[in-house]
Design a protein around this motif. Structure first.
Motif, PDB file in Angstrom:
ATOM      1  N   LEU A   1      -1.059 -46.837  23.236  1.00  0.00           N
ATOM      2  CA  LEU A   1      -1.463 -44.862  23.822  1.00  0.00           C
ATOM      3  C   LEU A   1       0.133 -44.057  23.956  1.00  0.00           C
ATOM      4  CD1 LEU A   1      -5.074 -45.573  25.212  1.00  0.00           C
ATOM      5  CD2 LEU A   1      -4.615 -44.107  23.438  1.00  0.00           C
ATOM      6  N   LEU A   2       0.502 -44.828  24.882  1.00  0.00           N
ATOM      7  CA  LEU A   2       1.921 -44.193  25.240  1.00  0.00           C
ATOM      8  C   LEU A   2       2.438 -43.754  23.881  1.00  0.00           C
ATOM      9  CD1 LEU A   2       2.918 -45.681  28.443  1.00  0.00           C
ATOM     10  CD2 LEU A   2       2.093 -43.900  28.234  1.00  0.00           C
ATOM     11  N   GLY A   3       2.828 -44.688  22.627  1.00  0.00           N
ATOM     12  CA  GLY A   3       3.233 -44.251  21.685  1.00  0.00           C
ATOM     13  C   GLY A   3       2.567 -43.192  20.971  1.00  0.00           C
ATOM     14  N   LEU A   4       1.591 -43.133  20.750  1.00  0.00           N
ATOM     15  CA  LEU A   4       0.308 -42.149  20.055  1.00  0.00           C
ATOM     16  C   LEU A   4       0.725 -40.865  20.430  1.00  0.00           C
ATOM     17  CD1 LEU A   4      -1.346 -42.801  17.311  1.00  0.00           C
ATOM     18  CD2 LEU A   4      -3.572 -42.584  19.159  1.00  0.00           C
ATOM     19  N   PHE A   5       0.035 -40.998  21.868  1.00  0.00           N
ATOM     20  CA  PHE A   5       0.856 -39.774  22.119  1.00  0.00           C
ATOM     21  C   PHE A   5       2.167 -38.965  22.455  1.00  0.00           C
ATOM     22  CE2 PHE A   5      -4.022 -40.815  23.053  1.00  0.00           C
ATOM     23  CZ  PHE A   5      -4.288 -40.246  21.836  1.00  0.00           C
ATOM     24  N   ASN A   6       3.307 -39.694  22.320  1.00  0.00           N
ATOM     25  CA  ASN A   6       4.651 -39.479  22.028  1.00  0.00           C
ATOM     26  C   ASN A   6       5.013 -39.021  23.431  1.00  0.00           C
ATOM     27  OD1 ASN A   6       5.165 -39.448  19.407  1.00  0.00           O
ATOM     28  ND2 ASN A   6       4.223 -37.305  19.489  1.00  0.00           N
ATOM     29  N   LEU A   7       4.636 -40.024  24.153  1.00  0.00           N
ATOM     30  CA  LEU A   7       5.688 -39.745  25.891  1.00  0.00           C
ATOM     31  C   LEU A   7       6.545 -41.306  25.645  1.00  0.00           C
ATOM     32  CD1 LEU A   7       1.806 -40.288  27.801  1.00  0.00           C
ATOM     33  CD2 LEU A   7       3.247 -38.849  27.558  1.00  0.00           C
ATOM     34  N   LEU A   8       6.687 -42.768  24.010  1.00  0.00           N
ATOM     35  CA  LEU A   8       7.216 -43.368  23.981  1.00  0.00           C
ATOM     36  C   LEU A   8       8.169 -42.805  22.856  1.00  0.00           C
ATOM     37  CD1 LEU A   8       5.651 -46.804  25.708  1.00  0.00           C
ATOM     38  CD2 LEU A   8       7.329 -45.232  26.819  1.00  0.00           C
ATOM     39  N   TYR A   9       8.986 -43.484  22.665  1.00  0.00           N
ATOM     40  CA  TYR A   9       9.704 -43.287  21.125  1.00  0.00           C
ATOM     41  C   TYR A   9       9.859 -45.200  20.525  1.00  0.00           C
ATOM     42  CZ  TYR A   9      10.364 -38.950  21.966  1.00  0.00           C
ATOM     43  OH  TYR A   9       9.862 -37.042  22.172  1.00  0.00           O
ATOM     44  N   PHE A  10       8.995 -44.853  19.572  1.00  0.00           N
ATOM     45  CA  PHE A  10       9.271 -46.189  18.940  1.00  0.00           C
ATOM     46  C   PHE A  10       9.997 -45.988  17.902  1.00  0.00           C
ATOM     47  CE2 PHE A  10       5.613 -47.426  21.051  1.00  0.00           C
ATOM     48  CZ  PHE A  10       6.027 -48.208  21.807  1.00  0.00           C
ATOM     49  N   ASN A  11      10.178 -45.383  16.890  1.00  0.00           N
ATOM     50  CA  ASN A  11      10.891 -44.644  16.416  1.00  0.00           C
ATOM     51  C   ASN A  11      11.689 -43.837  16.119  1.00  0.00           C
ATOM     52  OD1 ASN A  11       8.189 -45.844  15.139  1.00  0.00           O
ATOM     53  ND2 ASN A  11       7.669 -44.011  13.661  1.00  0.00           N
ATOM     54  N   VAL A  12      12.837 -44.513  15.412  1.00  0.00           N
ATOM     55  CA  VAL A  12      14.175 -42.819  15.317  1.00  0.00           C
ATOM     56  C   VAL A  12      13.538 -41.847  15.044  1.00  0.00           C
ATOM     57  CG1 VAL A  12      15.696 -41.887  14.317  1.00  0.00           C
ATOM     58  CG2 VAL A  12      15.572 -44.923  14.128  1.00  0.00           C
ATOM     59  N   LEU A  13      12.380 -41.137  14.231  1.00  0.00           N
ATOM     60  CA  LEU A  13      12.116 -39.636  13.473  1.00  0.00           C
ATOM     61  C   LEU A  13      11.005 -40.028  14.959  1.00  0.00           C
ATOM     62  CD1 LEU A  13      12.438 -39.617  10.128  1.00  0.00           C
ATOM     63  CD2 LEU A  13      14.282 -39.321  12.001  1.00  0.00           C
ATOM     64  N   GLN A  14      11.292 -38.440  15.422  1.00  0.00           N
ATOM     65  CA  GLN A  14       9.284 -38.308  16.304  1.00  0.00           C
ATOM     66  C   GLN A  14       8.713 -37.204  15.456  1.00  0.00           C
ATOM     67  OE1 GLN A  14       9.590 -40.113  18.603  1.00  0.00           O
ATOM     68  NE2 GLN A  14      11.539 -40.765  17.667  1.00  0.00           N
ATOM     69  N   THR A  15       7.744 -37.961  14.503  1.00  0.00           N
ATOM     70  CA  THR A  15       6.795 -36.924  13.253  1.00  0.00           C
ATOM     71  C   THR A  15       5.719 -36.869  14.369  1.00  0.00           C
ATOM     72  OG1 THR A  15       6.717 -39.550  12.456  1.00  0.00           O
ATOM     73  CG2 THR A  15       8.646 -37.453  11.408  1.00  0.00           C
ATOM     74  N   ASN A  16       5.210 -35.892  13.695  1.00  0.00           N
ATOM     75  CA  ASN A  16       4.131 -35.831  14.663  1.00  0.00           C
ATOM     76  C   ASN A  16       3.014 -34.732  13.804  1.00  0.00           C
ATOM     77  OD1 ASN A  16       4.364 -36.467  17.536  1.00  0.00           O
ATOM     78  ND2 ASN A  16       5.060 -34.148  18.077  1.00  0.00           N
ATOM     79  N   ILE A  17       1.806 -35.679  14.044  1.00  0.00           N
ATOM     80  CA  ILE A  17       0.768 -34.947  13.058  1.00  0.00           C
ATOM     81  C   ILE A  17       0.160 -35.435  13.860  1.00  0.00           C
ATOM     82  CG2 ILE A  17       0.889 -35.449  10.661  1.00  0.00           C
ATOM     83  CD1 ILE A  17      -1.215 -38.156  11.519  1.00  0.00           C
ATOM     84  N   GLY A  18      -0.906 -33.112  14.000  1.00  0.00           N
ATOM     85  CA  GLY A  18      -1.961 -32.309  14.872  1.00  0.00           C
ATOM     86  C   GLY A  18      -2.232 -32.243  14.766  1.00  0.00           C
ATOM     87  N   ILE A  19      -3.236 -30.547  15.506  1.00  0.00           N
ATOM     88  CA  ILE A  19      -3.303 -29.300  16.173  1.00  0.00           C
ATOM     89  C   ILE A  19      -3.062 -28.420  16.554  1.00  0.00           C
ATOM     90  CG2 ILE A  19      -5.726 -28.368  15.769  1.00  0.00           C
ATOM     91  CD1 ILE A  19      -7.651 -31.051  15.465  1.00  0.00           C
ATOM     92  N   GLY A  20      -2.968 -27.698  16.508  1.00  0.00           N
ATOM     93  CA  GLY A  20      -1.781 -26.365  17.836  1.00  0.00           C
ATOM     94  C   GLY A  20      -2.881 -25.083  17.829  1.00  0.00           C
ATOM     95  N   PHE A  21      -3.381 -24.708  18.859  1.00  0.00           N
ATOM     96  CA  PHE A  21      -3.955 -23.232  19.378  1.00  0.00           C
ATOM     97  C   PHE A  21      -3.124 -22.931  20.306  1.00  0.00           C
ATOM     98  CE2 PHE A  21      -7.535 -27.185  19.091  1.00  0.00           C
ATOM     99  CZ  PHE A  21      -8.008 -26.528  18.194  1.00  0.00           C
ATOM    100  N   GLY A  22      -2.313 -21.829  19.171  1.00  0.00           N
ATOM    101  CA  GLY A  22      -1.484 -21.323  20.755  1.00  0.00           C
ATOM    102  C   GLY A  22      -0.004 -21.586  20.770  1.00  0.00           C
ATOM    103  N   GLU A  23      -0.004 -22.043  22.389  1.00  0.00           N
ATOM    104  CA  GLU A  23       0.297 -22.906  23.406  1.00  0.00           C
ATOM    105  C   GLU A  23       0.228 -24.475  23.224  1.00  0.00           C
ATOM    106  OE1 GLU A  23       3.498 -21.907  24.494  1.00  0.00           O
ATOM    107  OE2 GLU A  23       3.387 -20.165  23.552  1.00  0.00           O
ATOM    108  N   LEU A  24      -1.025 -24.689  23.154  1.00  0.00           N
ATOM    109  CA  LEU A  24      -1.721 -25.788  22.474  1.00  0.00           C
ATOM    110  C   LEU A  24      -1.690 -26.540  22.081  1.00  0.00           C
ATOM    111  CD1 LEU A  24      -2.908 -28.057  25.061  1.00  0.00           C
ATOM    112  CD2 LEU A  24      -5.267 -27.020  23.848  1.00  0.00           C
ATOM    113  N   SER A  25      -1.097 -27.857  21.864  1.00  0.00           N
ATOM    114  CA  SER A  25      -0.860 -28.466  20.932  1.00  0.00           C
ATOM    115  C   SER A  25      -1.341 -30.221  21.177  1.00  0.00           C
ATOM    116  CB  SER A  25       0.083 -28.662  20.198  1.00  0.00           C
ATOM    117  OG  SER A  25       1.210 -28.695  21.042  1.00  0.00           O
TER     118      SER A  25
END
Length: 188
Positions: A79-103
Motif C-alpha cells: 500500500l505504501l508503495g502503491l501510493f508512492n509513499l515508498l519507492y521500490f523502483n528506480v522510475l517513479q511512474t504513476n497512472i491515475g486521475i487528476g482533478f485540477g490540483e488534486l491528483s
C-alpha cells in the motif's frame, strides 16, 4: 516434494518481487546513472527508497520469524508503495486521475504486485473479507426474531383454522411459517 515447497513458500513470491525491485534500484544507485530514451541521468537514492528497503527487509523477516504478522507487513509495504509513499523502483511512474490540483496516482508495478499477491492467496483473502463484512450470528438471530414478530402482528387477526391452512399449504417464507406456528401454539 516440489509441490510441498511451493505451497509453503507461495506467499513469499510478492515479497521476493519487492526484493527484486529493491535490488535493481540498488544496482542503479551503485552505477550512479540511469538511461532513459537514450539520455543519461544521474541517480541517487532518496529517503523513500531507503524506506522501501526497510519495508522489504521487515516483510521478509516477518515471513521467516513472525509469520503471523507477514500478511500485514506485506500489505502495508504494498500500500505504501502503491501510493508512492515508498519507492521500490528506480522510475517513479504513476497512472491515475487528476482533478485540477488534486491528483490520485498509483504505481503500476506495485499495482501488479498487489494483484499477484491477491491471486496467490485469493481464497484466504476472500474468506477474510467475507468474514469482515458478514453479519454476526446474534445480529442474524435478532433480524429473524423481528421478522417473525412482524408476521405475528400481521397474522394475529386470522383465525386458528386459517393459520393451520397457511401452515399446511407451506407456501410462506420460513419466518411467516414460524410466526403462524407460534400463534397456533399460543392459542391452544
Amino acid at each position: 516434494m516440489l509441490r510441498v515447497v511451493y505451497q509453503r513458500y507461495r506467499p513469499l513470491i510478492p515479497a521476493l518481487t519487492l526484493a527484486a525491485c529493491c535490488i535493481s534500484t540498488c544496482l542503479a544507485a551503485l552505477n550512479g546513472t540511469i538511461v532513459l530514451a537514450g539520455t543519461t541521468y544521474n541517480f541517487t537514492l532518496s529517503a523513500r527508497h531507503y524506506g522501501a528497503f526497510a519495508a522489504t527487509i521487515i516483510t521478509l523477516v516477518a515471513f521467516f520469524f513472525f509469520r503471523r504478522y507477514y500478511v500485514f507487513c506485506l500489505g502495508a509495504s504494498i500500500l505504501l508503495g502503491l501510493f508512492n509513499l515508498l519507492y521500490f523502483n528506480v522510475l517513479q511512474t504513476n497512472i491515475g486521475i487528476g482533478f485540477g490540483e488534486l491528483s490520485i496516482g498509483l504505481n503500476p508495478v506495485l499495482l501488479l504486485i498487489s494483484l499477484l499477491a491477491y491471486l496467490l492467496s485469493f481464497q484466504k483473502a476472500n474468506a477474510y473479507f467475507f468474514k469482515l463484512i458478514a453479519p454476526s450470528p446474534t445480529r442474524i438471530a435478532r433480524a429473524q426474531q423481528e421478522e417473525v414478530a412482524q408476521f405475528k402482528e400481521r397474522f394475529s387477526p386470522k383465525s386458528t383454522v386459517e393459520l393451520n391452512q397457511l401452515i399446511a399449504a407451506n407456501k410462506l417464507v420460513p419466518a411467516a411459517l414460524t410466526a403462524a406456528r407460534q400463534l397456533v401454539r399460543e392459542r391452544t
